[in-house]
Design a protein around this motif. Structure first.
Motif, PDB file in Angstrom:
ATOM      1  N   ALA A   5       0.841  -1.206   0.000  1.00 51.89           N
ATOM      2  CA  ALA A   5       0.000   0.000   0.000  1.00 51.89           C
ATOM      3  C   ALA A   5       0.874   1.254   0.000  1.00 51.89           C
ATOM      4  O   ALA A   5       0.624   2.199  -0.761  1.00 51.89           O
ATOM      5  CB  ALA A   5      -0.945  -0.004   1.191  1.00 51.89           C
ATOM      6  N   LYS A   6       1.919   1.258   0.832  1.00 51.42           N
ATOM      7  CA  LYS A   6       2.814   2.420   0.886  1.00 51.42           C
ATOM      8  C   LYS A   6       3.555   2.591  -0.435  1.00 51.42           C
ATOM      9  O   LYS A   6       3.753   3.721  -0.891  1.00 51.42           O
ATOM     10  CB  LYS A   6       3.803   2.276   2.049  1.00 51.42           C
ATOM     11  CG  LYS A   6       3.117   2.349   3.406  1.00 51.42           C
ATOM     12  CD  LYS A   6       4.089   2.387   4.559  1.00 51.42           C
ATOM     13  CE  LYS A   6       4.867   1.101   4.702  1.00 51.42           C
ATOM     14  NZ  LYS A   6       5.733   1.102   5.902  1.00 51.42           N
ATOM     15  N   ALA A   7       3.918   1.476  -1.077  1.00 52.90           N
ATOM     16  CA  ALA A   7       4.594   1.549  -2.373  1.00 52.90           C
ATOM     17  C   ALA A   7       3.668   2.151  -3.434  1.00 52.90           C
ATOM     18  O   ALA A   7       4.110   2.940  -4.278  1.00 52.90           O
ATOM     19  CB  ALA A   7       5.072   0.167  -2.808  1.00 52.90           C
ATOM     20  N   LEU A   8       2.387   1.812  -3.393  1.00 56.07           N
ATOM     21  CA  LEU A   8       1.437   2.373  -4.356  1.00 56.07           C
ATOM     22  C   LEU A   8       1.309   3.879  -4.166  1.00 56.07           C
ATOM     23  O   LEU A   8       1.320   4.638  -5.137  1.00 56.07           O
ATOM     24  CB  LEU A   8       0.073   1.693  -4.223  1.00 56.07           C
ATOM     25  CG  LEU A   8      -1.022   2.194  -5.163  1.00 56.07           C
ATOM     26  CD1 LEU A   8      -0.597   2.115  -6.628  1.00 56.07           C
ATOM     27  CD2 LEU A   8      -2.299   1.394  -4.951  1.00 56.07           C
ATOM     28  N   PHE A   9       1.243   4.316  -2.910  1.00 54.86           N
ATOM     29  CA  PHE A   9       1.197   5.754  -2.666  1.00 54.86           C
ATOM     30  C   PHE A   9       2.488   6.427  -3.142  1.00 54.86           C
ATOM     31  O   PHE A   9       2.447   7.519  -3.702  1.00 54.86           O
ATOM     32  CB  PHE A   9       0.944   6.053  -1.186  1.00 54.86           C
ATOM     33  CG  PHE A   9      -0.469   5.803  -0.751  1.00 54.86           C
ATOM     34  CD1 PHE A   9      -1.544   6.294  -1.474  1.00 54.86           C
ATOM     35  CD2 PHE A   9      -0.736   5.087   0.403  1.00 54.86           C
ATOM     36  CE1 PHE A   9      -2.853   6.082  -1.075  1.00 54.86           C
ATOM     37  CE2 PHE A   9      -2.045   4.863   0.822  1.00 54.86           C
ATOM     38  CZ  PHE A   9      -3.102   5.354   0.082  1.00 54.86           C
ATOM     39  N   LEU A  57      -9.370   0.010  -6.068  1.00 52.05           N
ATOM     40  CA  LEU A  57      -9.711   1.386  -6.437  1.00 52.05           C
ATOM     41  C   LEU A  57      -8.799   1.891  -7.537  1.00 52.05           C
ATOM     42  O   LEU A  57      -9.253   2.537  -8.492  1.00 52.05           O
ATOM     43  CB  LEU A  57      -9.593   2.317  -5.227  1.00 52.05           C
ATOM     44  CG  LEU A  57     -10.727   2.353  -4.231  1.00 52.05           C
ATOM     45  CD1 LEU A  57     -10.358   3.240  -3.048  1.00 52.05           C
ATOM     46  CD2 LEU A  57     -12.007   2.842  -4.876  1.00 52.05           C
ATOM     47  N   ASN A  58      -7.520   1.584  -7.411  1.00 51.69           N
ATOM     48  CA  ASN A  58      -6.557   2.032  -8.411  1.00 51.69           C
ATOM     49  C   ASN A  58      -6.821   1.379  -9.765  1.00 51.69           C
ATOM     50  O   ASN A  58      -6.831   2.067 -10.789  1.00 51.69           O
ATOM     51  CB  ASN A  58      -5.133   1.730  -7.945  1.00 51.69           C
ATOM     52  CG  ASN A  58      -4.105   2.370  -8.832  1.00 51.69           C
ATOM     53  OD1 ASN A  58      -4.171   3.557  -9.132  1.00 51.69           O
ATOM     54  ND2 ASN A  58      -3.143   1.577  -9.268  1.00 51.69           N
ATOM     55  N   ASP A 104      -7.137   7.876  -8.218  1.00 54.94           N
ATOM     56  CA  ASP A 104      -6.588   9.189  -8.554  1.00 54.94           C
ATOM     57  C   ASP A 104      -7.546  10.346  -8.251  1.00 54.94           C
ATOM     58  O   ASP A 104      -7.113  11.361  -7.716  1.00 54.94           O
ATOM     59  CB  ASP A 104      -6.143   9.231 -10.019  1.00 54.94           C
ATOM     60  CG  ASP A 104      -4.873   8.426 -10.252  1.00 54.94           C
ATOM     61  OD1 ASP A 104      -4.143   8.147  -9.278  1.00 54.94           O
ATOM     62  OD2 ASP A 104      -4.613   8.054 -11.421  1.00 54.94           O
ATOM     63  N   PRO A 105      -8.839  10.213  -8.561  1.00 55.18           N
ATOM     64  CA  PRO A 105      -9.748  11.312  -8.195  1.00 55.18           C
ATOM     65  C   PRO A 105      -9.811  11.552  -6.686  1.00 55.18           C
ATOM     66  O   PRO A 105      -9.945  12.691  -6.249  1.00 55.18           O
ATOM     67  CB  PRO A 105     -11.114  10.842  -8.737  1.00 55.18           C
ATOM     68  CG  PRO A 105     -10.798   9.897  -9.833  1.00 55.18           C
ATOM     69  CD  PRO A 105      -9.526   9.223  -9.402  1.00 55.18           C
TER      70      PRO A 105
END
Length: 84
Positions: free
Chosen positions: A18-22, A72-73, A79-80
């Motif tokens: 999750a942190k990597a995606l952010f 969601l991604n 992104d929204p």
């Protein structure tokens, strides 16, 4: 920019994902490590209703865990939320 909060533990691979995606999105977040912090863990459970990590919030809205974030991604809905 949205306010992102993520409750994590040190060894959780889902937290790392999750942190990597952010990080890929270039957004910052507030991380709360609940490994040894019972007060933060209690806060996490009260806010999310969940006991597992990660528990992710965007602008105080509970998103869920890593799988929810990735979904969601992939659906183009993350992104929204981050752009607010």
């Amino acid at each position: 920019m949205a306010h992102i909060e993520i409750y994590t533990t040190r060894v959780c691979p889902y937290c790392k994902r999750a942190k990597a995606l952010f990080a890929e999105k270039g957004v910052s977040f507030d991380e709360y490590d609940v490994t040894d912090d019972s007060a933060k863990r209690t806060e996490m459970i009260k806010r999310s209703g969940g006991r597992t990590v990660p528990q992710i919030f965007i602008d105080d809205k509970h998103i869920g865990g890593c799988d929810d974030l990735v979904k969601l991604n992939s659906e183009g809905k993350l992104d929204p939320l981050l752009a607010k």
